[in-house]
Design an enzyme around this catalytic site. Structure first.
Site, PDB file in Angstrom:
ATOM      1  N   THR A   1       0.796  -1.178   0.017  1.00 59.83           N
ATOM      2  CA  THR A   1      -0.139   0.055   0.014  1.00 59.83           C
ATOM      3  C   THR A   1       0.715   1.304   0.062  1.00 59.83           C
ATOM      4  O   THR A   1       0.698   2.248  -0.839  1.00 59.83           O
ATOM      5  CB  THR A   1      -0.915  -0.070   1.506  1.00 59.83           C
TER       6      THR A   1
ATOM      7  N   THR B   1       3.291  10.665   8.784  1.00 60.20           N
ATOM      8  CA  THR B   1       3.189  10.777  10.198  1.00 60.20           C
ATOM      9  C   THR B   1       4.632  11.231  10.780  1.00 60.20           C
ATOM     10  O   THR B   1       5.522  11.160  10.152  1.00 60.20           O
ATOM     11  CB  THR B   1       3.148   9.115  10.542  1.00 60.20           C
TER      12      THR B   1
ATOM     13  N   TYR C   1       6.089  -0.053   9.466  1.00 61.92           N
ATOM     14  CA  TYR C   1       5.137   0.793   9.283  1.00 61.92           C
ATOM     15  C   TYR C   1       5.714   2.214   8.762  1.00 61.92           C
ATOM     16  O   TYR C   1       5.513   2.761   7.803  1.00 61.92           O
ATOM     17  CB  TYR C   1       4.042   0.959  10.437  1.00 61.92           C
TER      18      TYR C   1
ATOM     19  N   ASN D   1      -2.987  10.923  16.294  1.00 64.66           N
ATOM     20  CA  ASN D   1      -4.588  11.343  16.375  1.00 64.66           C
ATOM     21  C   ASN D   1      -5.282  10.269  17.245  1.00 64.66           C
ATOM     22  O   ASN D   1      -4.870   9.163  17.682  1.00 64.66           O
ATOM     23  CB  ASN D   1      -5.053  11.291  14.989  1.00 64.66           C
TER      24      ASN D   1
ATOM     25  N   ARG E   1       6.784  -3.633  22.852  1.00 63.88           N
ATOM     26  CA  ARG E   1       6.588  -3.522  21.763  1.00 63.88           C
ATOM     27  C   ARG E   1       8.111  -3.532  21.175  1.00 63.88           C
ATOM     28  O   ARG E   1       8.899  -2.698  21.793  1.00 63.88           O
ATOM     29  CB  ARG E   1       6.145  -2.140  21.043  1.00 63.88           C
TER      30      ARG E   1
HETATM   31  P1  NAD Z   1      -7.411   3.732   9.306  1.00 68.32           P
HETATM   32  O1  NAD Z   1      -6.479   2.426   9.498  1.00 68.32           O
HETATM   33  O2  NAD Z   1      -8.419   3.930  10.302  1.00 68.32           O
HETATM   34  O3  NAD Z   1      -7.746   4.045   7.988  1.00 68.32           O
HETATM   35  C1  NAD Z   1      -6.893   3.591   6.634  1.00 68.32           C
HETATM   36  C2  NAD Z   1      -7.994   3.476   5.584  1.00 68.32           C
HETATM   37  O4  NAD Z   1      -7.305   3.161   4.246  1.00 68.32           O
HETATM   38  C3  NAD Z   1      -8.897   2.455   5.746  1.00 68.32           C
HETATM   39  O5  NAD Z   1     -10.342   2.970   5.487  1.00 68.32           O
HETATM   40  C4  NAD Z   1      -8.515   1.300   4.806  1.00 68.32           C
HETATM   41  O6  NAD Z   1      -9.647   0.537   4.241  1.00 68.32           O
HETATM   42  C5  NAD Z   1      -7.889   2.104   3.691  1.00 68.32           C
HETATM   43  N1  NAD Z   1      -6.593   1.351   2.984  1.00 68.32           N
HETATM   44  C6  NAD Z   1      -5.863   0.654   3.468  1.00 68.32           C
HETATM   45  N2  NAD Z   1      -5.346   0.252   2.423  1.00 68.32           N
HETATM   46  C7  NAD Z   1      -5.562   0.562   1.148  1.00 68.32           C
HETATM   47  C8  NAD Z   1      -5.216   0.527  -0.078  1.00 68.32           C
HETATM   48  N3  NAD Z   1      -4.355  -0.401  -0.557  1.00 68.32           N
HETATM   49  N4  NAD Z   1      -5.894   1.137  -1.078  1.00 68.32           N
HETATM   50  C9  NAD Z   1      -7.198   1.700  -0.657  1.00 68.32           C
HETATM   51  N5  NAD Z   1      -7.592   2.097   0.657  1.00 68.32           N
HETATM   52  C10 NAD Z   1      -6.944   1.349   1.515  1.00 68.32           C
HETATM   53  O7  NAD Z   1      -6.149   4.772   9.520  1.00 68.32           O
HETATM   54  P2  NAD Z   1      -5.948   6.329   9.826  1.00 68.32           P
HETATM   55  O8  NAD Z   1      -5.681   6.403  11.058  1.00 68.32           O
HETATM   56  O9  NAD Z   1      -7.198   7.081   9.650  1.00 68.32           O
HETATM   57  O10 NAD Z   1      -4.811   6.801   9.171  1.00 68.32           O
HETATM   58  C11 NAD Z   1      -5.072   7.785   7.818  1.00 68.32           C
HETATM   59  C12 NAD Z   1      -3.656   8.131   7.344  1.00 68.32           C
HETATM   60  O11 NAD Z   1      -3.192   9.190   8.258  1.00 68.32           O
HETATM   61  C13 NAD Z   1      -2.775   7.027   6.992  1.00 68.32           C
HETATM   62  O12 NAD Z   1      -2.036   7.475   5.952  1.00 68.32           O
HETATM   63  C14 NAD Z   1      -1.637   7.091   8.441  1.00 68.32           C
HETATM   64  O13 NAD Z   1      -0.320   6.708   8.236  1.00 68.32           O
HETATM   65  C15 NAD Z   1      -1.866   8.577   8.739  1.00 68.32           C
HETATM   66  N6  NAD Z   1      -1.667   8.924  10.225  1.00 68.32           N
HETATM   67  C16 NAD Z   1      -2.135   8.608  11.045  1.00 68.32           C
HETATM   68  C17 NAD Z   1      -2.096   9.048  12.410  1.00 68.32           C
HETATM   69  C18 NAD Z   1      -2.883   8.278  13.522  1.00 68.32           C
HETATM   70  O14 NAD Z   1      -2.500   8.624  14.630  1.00 68.32           O
HETATM   71  N7  NAD Z   1      -4.029   7.498  13.255  1.00 68.32           N
HETATM   72  C19 NAD Z   1      -1.211   9.997  12.693  1.00 68.32           C
HETATM   73  C20 NAD Z   1      -0.687  10.674  11.418  1.00 68.32           C
HETATM   74  C21 NAD Z   1      -0.655   9.961  10.153  1.00 68.32           C
HETATM   75  O1  DAU Z   2       2.707   8.995  15.624  1.00 67.63           O
HETATM   76  C1  DAU Z   2       1.550   8.963  14.837  1.00 67.63           C
HETATM   77  C2  DAU Z   2       1.347   7.510  14.722  1.00 67.63           C
HETATM   78  O2  DAU Z   2       0.319   7.248  15.850  1.00 67.63           O
HETATM   79  C3  DAU Z   2       0.338   7.143  13.437  1.00 67.63           C
HETATM   80  O3  DAU Z   2       1.211   7.332  12.284  1.00 67.63           O
HETATM   81  C4  DAU Z   2       0.112   5.774  13.397  1.00 67.63           C
HETATM   82  O4  DAU Z   2      -0.749   5.266  12.255  1.00 67.63           O
HETATM   83  C5  DAU Z   2      -0.825   5.452  14.759  1.00 67.63           C
HETATM   84  O5  DAU Z   2      -1.097   3.967  14.781  1.00 67.63           O
HETATM   85  C6  DAU Z   2       0.069   6.015  15.989  1.00 67.63           C
HETATM   86  O6  DAU Z   2       1.113   5.000  16.319  1.00 67.63           O
HETATM   87  P1  DAU Z   2       1.565   4.518  17.733  1.00 67.63           P
HETATM   88  O7  DAU Z   2       2.269   3.208  17.436  1.00 67.63           O
HETATM   89  O8  DAU Z   2       2.093   5.832  18.490  1.00 67.63           O
HETATM   90  O9  DAU Z   2       0.027   4.580  18.303  1.00 67.63           O
HETATM   91  P2  DAU Z   2      -0.700   3.505  19.096  1.00 67.63           P
HETATM   92  O10 DAU Z   2      -2.040   3.644  19.453  1.00 67.63           O
HETATM   93  O11 DAU Z   2      -0.468   1.990  18.638  1.00 67.63           O
HETATM   94  O12 DAU Z   2       0.475   3.161  20.470  1.00 67.63           O
HETATM   95  C7  DAU Z   2       0.387   4.613  21.201  1.00 67.63           C
HETATM   96  C8  DAU Z   2       1.388   4.179  22.311  1.00 67.63           C
HETATM   97  O13 DAU Z   2       0.676   3.413  23.316  1.00 67.63           O
HETATM   98  C9  DAU Z   2       2.708   3.466  22.035  1.00 67.63           C
HETATM   99  O14 DAU Z   2       3.691   4.063  22.672  1.00 67.63           O
HETATM  100  C10 DAU Z   2       2.347   2.123  22.308  1.00 67.63           C
HETATM  101  C11 DAU Z   2       1.606   2.150  23.355  1.00 67.63           C
HETATM  102  N1  DAU Z   2       0.402   1.116  23.413  1.00 67.63           N
HETATM  103  C12 DAU Z   2      -0.156   0.639  22.374  1.00 67.63           C
HETATM  104  C13 DAU Z   2      -1.066  -0.452  22.553  1.00 67.63           C
HETATM  105  C14 DAU Z   2      -2.172  -0.704  21.283  1.00 67.63           C
HETATM  106  C15 DAU Z   2       0.497   0.190  24.828  1.00 67.63           C
HETATM  107  O15 DAU Z   2       1.088   0.380  25.811  1.00 67.63           O
HETATM  108  N2  DAU Z   2      -0.396  -0.916  24.869  1.00 67.63           N
HETATM  109  C16 DAU Z   2      -1.122  -1.106  23.706  1.00 67.63           C
HETATM  110  O16 DAU Z   2      -2.372  -2.137  23.725  1.00 67.63           O
END
Ligand code: NAD
Ligand code: DAU
Length: 333
Positions: free
Chosen positions: A96, A121, A145, A175, A268
């Site tokens: 992806t 990110t 990732y 987020n 992790r």
């Molecule tokens: P999410 O997992 O909730 O959503 C991802 C979406 O992408 C889903 O709807 C999934 O079906 C779609 N998808 C996955 N692979 C695909 C593909 N090959 N083609 C088309 N669609 C596909 O993720 P999110 O948390 O909403 O993150 C969205 C974006 O923001 C990502 O690029 C992520 O890297 C970035 N981001 C996330 C965070 C966070 O904290 N969640 C922070 C910073 C940046």
């Molecule tokens: O920083 C931006 C990123 O934030 C995004 O790019 C990613 O898509 C998003 O998943 C997120 O990544 P993190 O790895 O920081 O998020 P997560 O919620 O998985 O974990 C947040 C913190 O909590 C991290 O230090 C790991 C810890 N954690 C997470 C889980 C799922 C735990 O201690 N226990 C858990 O069960």
């Protein structure tokens, strides 16, 4: 403007679609989403009759060409977004983030789209012990990732330099908010606390994340899409940094549970200790985060409490098998 939003059925993509339709009703939105385990049509229910929804993958050239026809802008949210899943199996992440992003950028070139925004990110910079990353900080990703996300960013920059594609990159911090898939720390702990299940803390729980409310990130992305300088990177950091254990204790308070639910589990692999972003560039465009962590977390907990029909099917589906693989042995011991 007609905007192709890839990954628009996910957590942040769907917040972005709602924001654009609220604030710019003259714009048109096409969503292209593969509907992986994390993508949910329900996330777009409120706006279903105002968008064109296409089920398809960004690595599928024909699907992308069809979806992009007539669009002036592309915002690429499509991603595999969970670090732990990338540590278990990175293939889908490479497909992806590398192939998918490349296919999108090639199509953006063919269609001569005016703006291409790559959603990225803070994890591409790796961990920082003190201070904050700026846009020129070196890329030093730690997980599959973040390494594949960094590759997507580099492809977008290369298309700007080589072909003049009007590409921009937004790097967001962690987020949180409504509709986040419960594999991530906050929704996982909220749902476990509501159910009276243990809250798994990786390692000592003193890792720090820079929390950003999802609607604040969506506003920043829209501003950068319209006002940012092509070829540039914009960091978007949340207003508050918190240790994981502080976040978890606050969730326990908000759900009326006590600390006996906290369970330390093995850390992790390659776990980044701290993220922190300096957001001066996007602030100079006029953005500021409107939601502080205390308020945003309260809103988030209330949303999950009030929206069981959204999360109940998740908890009883694919997620159960994932949860068992990820936590089963650690929580049992
Ligand atoms: P999410 O997992 O909730 O959503 C991802 C979406 O992408 C889903 O709807 C999934 O079906 C779609 N998808 C996955 N692979 C695909 C593909 N090959 N083609 C088309 N669609 C596909 O993720 P999110 O948390 O909403 O993150 C969205 C974006 O923001 C990502 O690029 C992520 O890297 C970035 N981001 C996330 C965070 C966070 O904290 N969640 C922070 C910073 C940046
Ligand atoms: O920083 C931006 C990123 O934030 C995004 O790019 C990613 O898509 C998003 O998943 C997120 O990544 P993190 O790895 O920081 O998020 P997560 O919620 O998985 O974990 C947040 C913190 O909590 C991290 O230090 C790991 C810890 N954690 C997470 C889980 C799922 C735990 O201690 N226990 C858990 O069960």
């Amino acid at each position: 403007m007609r905007i192709l939003v890839t990954g628009g059925a996910g957590f942040i993509g769907s917040a972005y679609v709602r924001l654009v339709l609220d604030e710019r009703p003259e714009d048109e939105i096409v969503v292209l989403d593969k509907l992986t385990y994390a993508g949910r049509r329900e996330n777009l229910d409120e706006v279903a009759d105002r968008i064109d929804f296409l089920e398809g993958a960004i690595e599928d050239r024909d699907a992308v060409r069809g979806a992009m026809a007539g669009c002036q802008a592309v915002v690429n949210f499509a991603a595999e977004s969970h670090v732990d899943r990338s540590i278990a199996d990175a293939d889908a992440f490479a497909r992806t983030h590398l192939i998918g992003t490349s296919v999108l950028l090639e199509a953006a070139r063919e269609h001569r789209v005016s703006r291409y925004l790559q959603v990225s990110t803070d994890e591409v910079y790796g961990s920082i012990a003190s201070g904050s990353f700026i846009e020129e900080s070196p890329l030093n990703p730690s997980s599959p990732y973040s390494a594949t996300k960094a590759a997507g960013d580099l492809l977008a920059s290369a298309h700007f330099h080589t072909y003049g594609t009007q590409a921009l990159i937004c790097r967001g911090s962690n987020n949180y908010g409504p509709r986040q898939y419960p594999e991530k720390l906050i929704p996982l702990c909220v749902l476990n606390a509501l159910a009276g299940d243990p809250l798994p803390v990786y390692g000592d729980g003193r890792q720090v994340r820079n929390w950003l409310y999802v609607e604040d990130f969506a506003r920043a992305i829209d501003l950068v899409l319209r006002e940012g300088v092509a070829g540039e990177v914009y960091n978007v950091g949340g207003p508050d940094e918190e240790e994981n254990l502080t976040v978890i204790r606050r969730i326990l308070e908000l759900t009326g549970r006590d600390e006996s639910l906290i369970e330390h589990v093995p850390d992790r692999l390659g776990h980044d200790r701290r993220y922190s972003l300096s957001s001066g560039k996007v602030r100079a465009l006029g953005w500021e985060p409107l939601t502080h962590f205390a308020e945003g977390l309260e809103r988030t907990v209330s949303w999950y409490r009030d929206n069981e029909p959204w999360w109940e099917p998740i908890r009883s589906g694919e997620y159960r098998a994932y949860y068992e693989r990820q936590y089963g042995r650690a929580l049992a011991s």
